[in-house]
Enzyme design. Sequence first.
Site, PDB file in Angstrom:
ATOM      1  N   ASP A 110       1.140   8.864  10.827  1.00 41.93           N
ATOM      2  CA  ASP A 110       0.777   7.571  11.416  1.00 41.93           C
ATOM      3  C   ASP A 110      -0.544   7.767  12.147  1.00 41.93           C
ATOM      4  OD1 ASP A 110       0.530   5.268  13.114  1.00 41.93           O
ATOM      5  OD2 ASP A 110       2.687   4.942  12.960  1.00 41.93           O
TER       6      ASP A 110
ATOM      7  N   HIS B 108      14.747  -8.148  -0.412  1.00 42.70           N
ATOM      8  CA  HIS B 108      14.078  -8.317   0.892  1.00 42.70           C
ATOM      9  C   HIS B 108      15.077  -8.776   1.976  1.00 42.70           C
ATOM     10  CE1 HIS B 108       9.910  -9.148   2.834  1.00 42.70           C
ATOM     11  NE2 HIS B 108      10.799  -8.758   3.752  1.00 42.70           N
ATOM     12  N   ILE B 109      16.067  -7.921   2.198  1.00 46.33           N
ATOM     13  CA  ILE B 109      17.131  -8.278   3.148  1.00 46.33           C
ATOM     14  C   ILE B 109      17.119  -7.392   4.388  1.00 46.33           C
ATOM     15  CG2 ILE B 109      18.678  -9.320   1.443  1.00 46.33           C
ATOM     16  CD1 ILE B 109      20.198  -6.594   1.382  1.00 46.33           C
TER      17      ILE B 109
ATOM     18  N   ASP C 197      13.401  -2.550  -1.181  1.00 45.21           N
ATOM     19  CA  ASP C 197      13.796  -3.858  -0.635  1.00 45.21           C
ATOM     20  C   ASP C 197      12.677  -4.890  -0.786  1.00 45.21           C
ATOM     21  OD1 ASP C 197      15.619  -5.566   0.858  1.00 45.21           O
ATOM     22  OD2 ASP C 197      14.235  -5.380   2.549  1.00 45.21           O
TER      23      ASP C 197
ATOM     24  N   ARG D  76       8.262   0.991  15.639  1.00 40.11           N
ATOM     25  CA  ARG D  76       9.632   0.633  16.059  1.00 40.11           C
ATOM     26  C   ARG D  76      10.676   1.021  15.002  1.00 40.11           C
ATOM     27  NH1 ARG D  76       6.604  -3.983  18.177  1.00 40.11           N
ATOM     28  NH2 ARG D  76       6.380  -4.472  15.994  1.00 40.11           N
TER      29      ARG D  76
ATOM     30  N   GLU E 201       7.300 -11.480  -4.868  1.00 41.77           N
ATOM     31  CA  GLU E 201       8.662 -11.939  -4.579  1.00 41.77           C
ATOM     32  C   GLU E 201       8.699 -13.463  -4.725  1.00 41.77           C
ATOM     33  OE1 GLU E 201       9.683 -10.489  -0.680  1.00 41.77           O
ATOM     34  OE2 GLU E 201       9.363  -8.407  -1.234  1.00 41.77           O
TER      35      GLU E 201
END
Length: 303
Positions: free
Chosen positions: A170, A278-279, A255, A150, A260
Amino acid sequence: MVRVLVCDPVAKEAVEKMEKGGLTVDVKTELTPEELVATVGDYDAIIVRSATKVTKDVIEAGKKLKVIARGGVGLDNIDMDAANAAGKTVINTPAASSVSVAELAMAHMLAISRDIPQANATMAASKWEKKKFKGVELFKKTLGIIGIGRIGQEVAKRALAFEMTVIAYDPYVTQAMLGKLNVKIVSFDELLQKSDYITLHMPHNEETHYLLAEDEFAKMKKGVRLVNCSRGGVVKEAALLEALKSGKVASAGIDVFENEPVKGNEFTSLTNVSLSPHIGASTVDGQFRVGIEVAEKLIELLA
Ligand code: NAD
């Protein structure tokens, strides 16, 4: 009365939608793990995003609980074994934030091409260093997308608008599955060798852990630029740090991290990176869509 507990923030329109749909909703976003265990027993469904952990204790305390709704992608914060054993229905909204993450990947791609974070830092220090920043264009460059699901496909569409050549690796996607999208499926090695930019959009699991490590960086073009908005463990951070220091990787937009939250690490002292905490999914629009989708699914399942 069918009761829903909202444990992490969702759009107020989503709460209104559930109420109009006949559900009684309580928003309690500051509960400690102990308070959640003490509270969950009164509810038929709970809504979480990534912050609240739905542990075995929570699931066992949720005697009435029928549905656990996770707004967003990934179910890492839900004990799926416990949920399955207890016969709870678990739902999520995997597509609602794809565009938000794809746009962040593009933002990092542009930031690391034009030194935006570094230029901004000099301006903030009242300097005018016009000659210091000579960037590169995305135009005509080859972008390698690892994981063309996606989010990967949303990135591809945007990169094509920048007139990049887009290739992808992929193992679970064939050329036919991409339809008319102008992306060529290639082998992993071909992607590593041909890409000027590499962006990662696959899940983190045993198969993808440290997918990019020393051997893979060695196969890349000198001066490749890397973007990671997927999960920390898919890139071996020690290898990336070396590659950024040696110039093998010219710059990286990151990110997500192996550990974390990050509060200062070796990346934060580098000047050829663009970093964010991580946004990827954190946009007003994405969170609105997540909330509405969760609300619609819960009304369908419970009301
Ligand atoms: P998706 O399932 O639609 O796509 C993932 C793709 O990765 C699939 O096409 C799959 O075949 C492919 N894949 C699986 N194993 C692979 C491998 N070994 N090598 C290459 N490709 C492989 O998922 P999505 O919605 O596109 O999300 C992708 C990832 O983005 C998520 O798993 C999540 O880790 C990450 N994500 C990050 C943020 C953020 O805040 N930064 C937000 C949402 C999602």
